[in-house]
Design an enzyme around this catalytic site. Structure first.
Site, PDB file in Angstrom:
ATOM      1  N   TRP A   1       0.697  -1.070  -0.166  1.00  0.00           N
ATOM      2  CA  TRP A   1      -0.241  -0.165   0.206  1.00  0.00           C
ATOM      3  C   TRP A   1       0.857   0.942   0.222  1.00  0.00           C
ATOM      4  O   TRP A   1       0.713   2.455  -0.621  1.00  0.00           O
ATOM      5  CB  TRP A   1      -1.240  -0.222   1.260  1.00  0.00           C
ATOM      6  N   ASN A   2       2.346   0.788   0.184  1.00  0.00           N
ATOM      7  CA  ASN A   2       2.663   2.290   0.241  1.00  0.00           C
ATOM      8  C   ASN A   2       3.588   3.208  -0.332  1.00  0.00           C
ATOM      9  O   ASN A   2       3.076   4.769  -0.602  1.00  0.00           O
ATOM     10  CB  ASN A   2       4.003   2.115   1.715  1.00  0.00           C
TER      11      ASN A   2
ATOM     12  N   LYS B   1      -2.140  -8.608  -7.371  1.00  0.00           N
ATOM     13  CA  LYS B   1      -3.997  -8.218  -6.529  1.00  0.00           C
ATOM     14  C   LYS B   1      -2.849  -6.784  -5.724  1.00  0.00           C
ATOM     15  O   LYS B   1      -1.650  -7.066  -5.320  1.00  0.00           O
ATOM     16  CB  LYS B   1      -3.025  -9.345  -5.804  1.00  0.00           C
ATOM     17  N   PRO B   2      -3.349  -5.900  -6.046  1.00  0.00           N
ATOM     18  CA  PRO B   2      -2.721  -4.805  -4.847  1.00  0.00           C
ATOM     19  C   PRO B   2      -3.070  -4.877  -3.709  1.00  0.00           C
ATOM     20  O   PRO B   2      -3.904  -5.949  -3.104  1.00  0.00           O
ATOM     21  CB  PRO B   2      -3.488  -3.573  -5.605  1.00  0.00           C
TER      22      PRO B   2
ATOM     23  N   GLY C   1       6.704  -6.570  -0.887  1.00  0.00           N
ATOM     24  CA  GLY C   1       5.592  -6.215   0.803  1.00  0.00           C
ATOM     25  C   GLY C   1       6.587  -6.976   1.537  1.00  0.00           C
ATOM     26  O   GLY C   1       8.095  -6.724   1.944  1.00  0.00           O
ATOM     27  N   SER C   2       5.535  -7.669   2.837  1.00  0.00           N
ATOM     28  CA  SER C   2       6.991  -7.802   3.703  1.00  0.00           C
ATOM     29  C   SER C   2       7.698  -8.970   3.763  1.00  0.00           C
ATOM     30  O   SER C   2       7.038 -10.066   3.210  1.00  0.00           O
ATOM     31  CB  SER C   2       5.069  -7.827   5.206  1.00  0.00           C
TER      32      SER C   2
ATOM     33  N   GLU D   1      10.806  -7.923  -3.339  1.00  0.00           N
ATOM     34  CA  GLU D   1      11.256  -6.996  -2.387  1.00  0.00           C
ATOM     35  C   GLU D   1      10.309  -6.812  -0.878  1.00  0.00           C
ATOM     36  O   GLU D   1       9.334  -6.355  -1.271  1.00  0.00           O
ATOM     37  CB  GLU D   1      10.602  -5.999  -3.754  1.00  0.00           C
ATOM     38  N   LEU D   2      11.587  -7.161  -1.000  1.00  0.00           N
ATOM     39  CA  LEU D   2      10.763  -6.759   0.768  1.00  0.00           C
ATOM     40  C   LEU D   2      11.563  -5.703   2.197  1.00  0.00           C
ATOM     41  O   LEU D   2      11.355  -5.085   1.302  1.00  0.00           O
ATOM     42  CB  LEU D   2      11.286  -8.873   1.328  1.00  0.00           C
TER      43      LEU D   2
ATOM     44  N   CYS E   1      10.304   1.992   2.401  1.00  0.00           N
ATOM     45  CA  CYS E   1      10.709   0.235   2.816  1.00  0.00           C
ATOM     46  C   CYS E   1      12.385   0.687   2.653  1.00  0.00           C
ATOM     47  O   CYS E   1      13.085   0.537   3.669  1.00  0.00           O
ATOM     48  CB  CYS E   1      11.173  -0.549   1.308  1.00  0.00           C
TER      49      CYS E   1
ATOM     50  N   GLU F   1      11.109  -2.825  11.931  1.00  0.00           N
ATOM     51  CA  GLU F   1      10.786  -1.901  10.597  1.00  0.00           C
ATOM     52  C   GLU F   1       9.639  -1.131  11.455  1.00  0.00           C
ATOM     53  O   GLU F   1       8.419  -1.104  11.882  1.00  0.00           O
ATOM     54  CB  GLU F   1      10.382  -2.215   9.320  1.00  0.00           C
TER      55      GLU F   1
HETATM   56  N1  LIG Z   1      11.355  -3.842  -1.184  1.00  0.00           N
HETATM   57  C1  LIG Z   1      10.755  -3.142  -1.754  1.00  0.00           C
HETATM   58  O1  LIG Z   1      10.999  -2.809  -2.588  1.00  0.00           O
HETATM   59  C2  LIG Z   1       9.438  -1.851  -0.556  1.00  0.00           C
HETATM   60  C3  LIG Z   1       8.768  -1.253  -1.434  1.00  0.00           C
HETATM   61  C4  LIG Z   1       8.106  -1.272  -0.175  1.00  0.00           C
HETATM   62  C5  LIG Z   1       7.392  -1.623   0.521  1.00  0.00           C
HETATM   63  N2  LIG Z   1       8.379  -2.815   1.440  1.00  0.00           N
HETATM   64  C6  LIG Z   1       7.868  -3.506   1.881  1.00  0.00           C
HETATM   65  O2  LIG Z   1       6.386  -4.014   1.898  1.00  0.00           O
HETATM   66  C7  LIG Z   1       5.798  -3.769   3.594  1.00  0.00           C
HETATM   67  C8  LIG Z   1       4.878  -2.772   3.951  1.00  0.00           C
HETATM   68  O3  LIG Z   1       3.793  -3.339   3.002  1.00  0.00           O
HETATM   69  P1  LIG Z   1       2.579  -3.924   3.289  1.00  0.00           P
HETATM   70  O4  LIG Z   1       1.829  -3.561   4.904  1.00  0.00           O
HETATM   71  O5  LIG Z   1       1.444  -4.109   2.268  1.00  0.00           O
HETATM   72  O6  LIG Z   1       3.247  -5.346   3.249  1.00  0.00           O
HETATM   73  P2  LIG Z   1       2.519  -7.027   3.054  1.00  0.00           P
HETATM   74  O7  LIG Z   1       3.022  -8.179   2.922  1.00  0.00           O
HETATM   75  O8  LIG Z   1       1.167  -6.434   4.447  1.00  0.00           O
HETATM   76  O9  LIG Z   1       0.946  -6.741   1.706  1.00  0.00           O
HETATM   77  C9  LIG Z   1       1.611  -6.768   0.842  1.00  0.00           C
HETATM   78  C10 LIG Z   1       0.413  -7.284  -0.175  1.00  0.00           C
HETATM   79  O10 LIG Z   1       0.804  -8.773  -0.014  1.00  0.00           O
HETATM   80  C11 LIG Z   1      -0.512  -9.186   0.605  1.00  0.00           C
HETATM   81  N3  LIG Z   1      -1.292 -10.132   0.899  1.00  0.00           N
HETATM   82  C12 LIG Z   1      -0.887  -9.991   2.597  1.00  0.00           C
HETATM   83  N4  LIG Z   1      -1.048 -11.611   3.079  1.00  0.00           N
HETATM   84  C13 LIG Z   1      -0.955 -12.632   1.995  1.00  0.00           C
HETATM   85  C14 LIG Z   1      -1.506 -13.679   2.330  1.00  0.00           C
HETATM   86  N5  LIG Z   1      -1.117 -14.160   2.594  1.00  0.00           N
HETATM   87  N6  LIG Z   1      -1.051 -14.254   0.513  1.00  0.00           N
HETATM   88  C15 LIG Z   1      -0.967 -13.361  -0.426  1.00  0.00           C
HETATM   89  N7  LIG Z   1      -0.742 -11.863  -1.034  1.00  0.00           N
HETATM   90  C16 LIG Z   1      -0.910 -11.740   0.930  1.00  0.00           C
HETATM   91  C17 LIG Z   1      -1.966  -8.214   0.508  1.00  0.00           C
HETATM   92  O11 LIG Z   1      -2.635  -8.037   0.252  1.00  0.00           O
HETATM   93  C18 LIG Z   1      -0.622  -6.647  -0.218  1.00  0.00           C
HETATM   94  O12 LIG Z   1      -1.077  -6.802  -1.055  1.00  0.00           O
HETATM   95  C19 LIG Z   1       7.304  -3.816   4.728  1.00  0.00           C
HETATM   96  O13 LIG Z   1       7.926  -4.115   5.357  1.00  0.00           O
HETATM   97  C20 LIG Z   1       8.045  -2.851   3.256  1.00  0.00           C
HETATM   98  O14 LIG Z   1       9.498  -2.747   3.742  1.00  0.00           O
HETATM   99  C21 LIG Z   1       8.971  -3.360   0.322  1.00  0.00           C
HETATM  100  O1  LIG Z   2       9.241   2.292  -0.063  1.00  0.00           O
HETATM  101  C1  LIG Z   2       9.881   1.105  -0.588  1.00  0.00           C
HETATM  102  C2  LIG Z   2       9.598   2.111  -2.620  1.00  0.00           C
HETATM  103  O2  LIG Z   2       9.938   1.233  -2.867  1.00  0.00           O
HETATM  104  C3  LIG Z   2      10.710   3.190  -1.643  1.00  0.00           C
HETATM  105  S1  LIG Z   2      11.184   4.013  -3.598  1.00  0.00           S
HETATM  106  O3  LIG Z   2       9.869   4.767  -4.337  1.00  0.00           O
HETATM  107  O4  LIG Z   2      11.688   2.855  -4.574  1.00  0.00           O
HETATM  108  O5  LIG Z   2      11.996   4.104  -3.452  1.00  0.00           O
END
Ligand SMILES: NC(=O)c1ccc[n+]([C@@H]2O[C@H](COP(=O)([O-])OP(=O)(O)OC[C@H]3O[C@@H](n4cnc5c(N)ncnc54)[C@H](O)[C@@H]3O)[C@@H](O)[C@H]2O)c1
Ligand SMILES: O=C[C@H](O)CS(=O)(=O)O
Length: 484
Positions: free
Chosen positions: A156-157, A180-181, A233-234, A255-256, A289, A386
């Site tokens: 979502w971020n 799936k957003p 995501g996470s 990308e975690l 992230c 985090e």
């Molecule tokens: N490394 C990167 O480029 C990057 C970029 C942005 C965010 N992030 C990370 O993402 C996290 C924040 O985003 P968030 O809260 O949306 O993360 P999240 O992992 O909770 O959710 C991410 C996505 O996964 C989906 N999801 C959750 N549980 C699932 C399951 N069991 N099966 C399938 N899909 C599922 C969610 O609906 C969402 O679409 C932070 O840890 C951040 O560091 C990393």
């Molecule tokens: O939150 C993570 C994003 O990938 C940060 S950036 O916009 O790519 O720097």
């Protein structure tokens, strides 16, 4: 809703070129994190709708893979133009559902669009190889082909950029996508889907589903027709999805999470370092992230740096993202506020001092003032987790070796930053830091031209640059014999 083009606001899903509701009519409310009002609803789809989307993508792949890179590049160029024409509307939807200040949302739309323009060109530079054969009558040719139907799951971020950073290279390579957003920020994604249709992508090339993450995700990860998963995501969810993909041996891009160290050495330009923290730590309210999660300041400049940083942080404007000049918007949900509070309370309970911010005027809202914490130590939650919020924890260190050991003492390895004017230290520290990306005297590096990604438990693969399209290609070697 103040949109120039109201048709960009879609409360349905895009499957096989059709806008659909959930089969059972169920919906999910999407709220505005600033006002807590309901922005709208989206379908609560599950495995049935997902399987139809996968089938549509598979049908599309049979023909889409045979289009030319130039044709797909032209579609991406058109999509880029439509995204930039709709920049204000897309930013409005983003601020409504995610809360970030409107100026930051506009910036993210331009950043998201830059990946579309970049990969419109990169698709035309997917080169193969000829290899001198060790056998006289043979010829060896290496081809690259699209991996196939790709599942895309995003956070979502950064609700626009995290999608285009994946689907632009996928589409450029010839891969249909099922997206799936996040359930918190679906409207930005659905609006991008409207514009992709208008750009001319064929039915089934771009499918977007909202709903039960486990249900939709389970269908995507379990389907043999899906040849790749690209997830942002996470780390927790990334590990789960990695396990779920093992049964069908999917290609993976992950990308975690991060836990970025930000190191200020005593020879640093302190004003520049403060600017760097502001750029790194407080972008998107710290919900980023790559944001500085732990700030290490060498003892000789610790007090001066803390004072300079607190003075700037204390003047930041907190409020609704649509209010001019607001720099810190609301956090995405109540869980985010609770985590930030737990980190602040833990730090003060263990001897830390919140020298500015960290308060809520109204605890029924998702607003919390940006904070600076001094006296932070490695036994505190902020050292290992985090925070994902506007909290700048300052750790003190004496020597370079101590800073490096502390910086690397984490299972994460996404981004790191350090400030120094010592050239030899620049190379020493860069080579020792265990991360995928490093900012040296810079606090931000969001760009489409350079590879983005982490090591250790921050993920697999790279996005952006020429690396990003390789994630959506398979290498095929041809050995041709009998050539007299
Ligand atoms: N490394 C990167 O480029 C990057 C970029 C942005 C965010 N992030 C990370 O993402 C996290 C924040 O985003 P968030 O809260 O949306 O993360 P999240 O992992 O909770 O959710 C991410 C996505 O996964 C989906 N999801 C959750 N549980 C699932 C399951 N069991 N099966 C399938 N899909 C599922 C969610 O609906 C969402 O679409 C932070 O840890 C951040 O560091 C990393
Ligand atoms: O939150 C993570 C994003 O990938 C940060 S950036 O916009 O790519 O720097």
């Amino acid at each position: 809703m103040n949109l120039q083009d109201i048709t960009l606001f879609r409360q349905q899903n895009l499957v096989a070129g059709e806008w659909i509701n959930a089969d059972n009519g169920a919906t999910i409310d999407v709220d505005n994190p600033s006002t807590l009002s309901v922005v709208g609803t989206v379908p609560n789809c599950g495995s049935g709708e997902t399987e139809r989307a996968i089938a549509a993508a598979e049908t599309c792949f049979a023909t889409f893979r045979k289009t030319t890179a130039a044709h797909r590049g032209a579609l991406l160029e058109k999509w880029f133009d439509l995204i930039m024409e709709a920049q204000d509307d897309l930013a409005t939807l983003m601020t409504l559902e995610q809360g970030k200040p409107f100026a930051e949302a506009r910036g993210e739309i331009a950043y998201a669009a830059s990946f579309v323009k970049w990969f419109a060109e990169e698709g035309k530079r997917v080169y193969g190889e000829t290899i001198p054969s060790p056998v006289q009558d043979r010829r060896i040719i290496v081809q690259k082909q699209p991996v196939g139907v790709c599942a895309i799951i995003t956070p979502w971020n950064f609700p626009a950029a995290m999608i285009t950073r994946k689907i632009a290279p996928a589409l450029a390579a010839g891969c249909p996508v099922v997206i799936k957003p996040s359930e918190f920020t679906p409207f930005t994604a659905l609006a991008l889907g409207v514009l992709a249709e208008r750009a001319g992508f064929p039915s089934g090339a771009v499918n977007i589903l909202t709903g039960d993450p486990a249900g939709v995700g389970g269908a995507l990860t379990g389907s043999p027709a899906v040849r790749k998963l690209s997830f942002t995501g996470s780390t927790r969810v990334g590990k789960l999805l990695m396990e779920q993909c093992a049964g069908t041996m999917k290609r993976l891009s992950l990308e975690l999470g991060g836990n970025a160290p930000f190191i200020v050495f005593d020879d640093a330009d302190l004003n520049l370092a403060v600017e760097g923290v502001m750029a790194s730590k407080f972008r998107n309210g710290g919900q980023t992230c790559v944001c500085a999660n732990r700030i290490f300041v060498q003892a000789g400049v610790y007090d001066a740096f803390a004072e300079k940083l607190a003075a700037v942080v204390g003047n930041m404007k907190l409020g609704d993202g649509f209010v001019d000049g607001v720099e810190i918007g609301p956090m995405i949900n109540e869980a985010a506020i609770a985590k930030i509070r737990s980190h602040l309370d833990d730090a003060t309970a263990k001897g830390g001092t919140v020298i500015v911010g960290g308060t809520q005027e109204d605890t029924s809202t998702r607003f919390i003032s940006p904070a600076v914490v001094t006296g932070v130590t490695s036994d505190m939650l902020v050292a290992d987790e985090e925070t994902f919020g506007p909290v700048a924890p300052l750790f003190k260190f004496e020597t370079e070796g101590e800073a490096l050991a502390a910086a690397n003492a984490t299972p994460y390895g996404l981004a790191a930053y350090f400030y120094t004017n010592d050239l030899t230290r620049t190379f020493r520290v860069s080579e020792e830091l265990e991360t995928g990306m490093i900012g040296i005297n810079v606090g931000g590096f969001a760009t489409e031209v350079a590879p983005f990604g982490g090591i250790k438990e921050s993920g697999l693969g790279r996005e952006g640059a020429h690396h990003g399209i390789d994630e959506y290609l398979e290498v095929k070697t041809l050995h041709i014999g009998g050539i007299a």
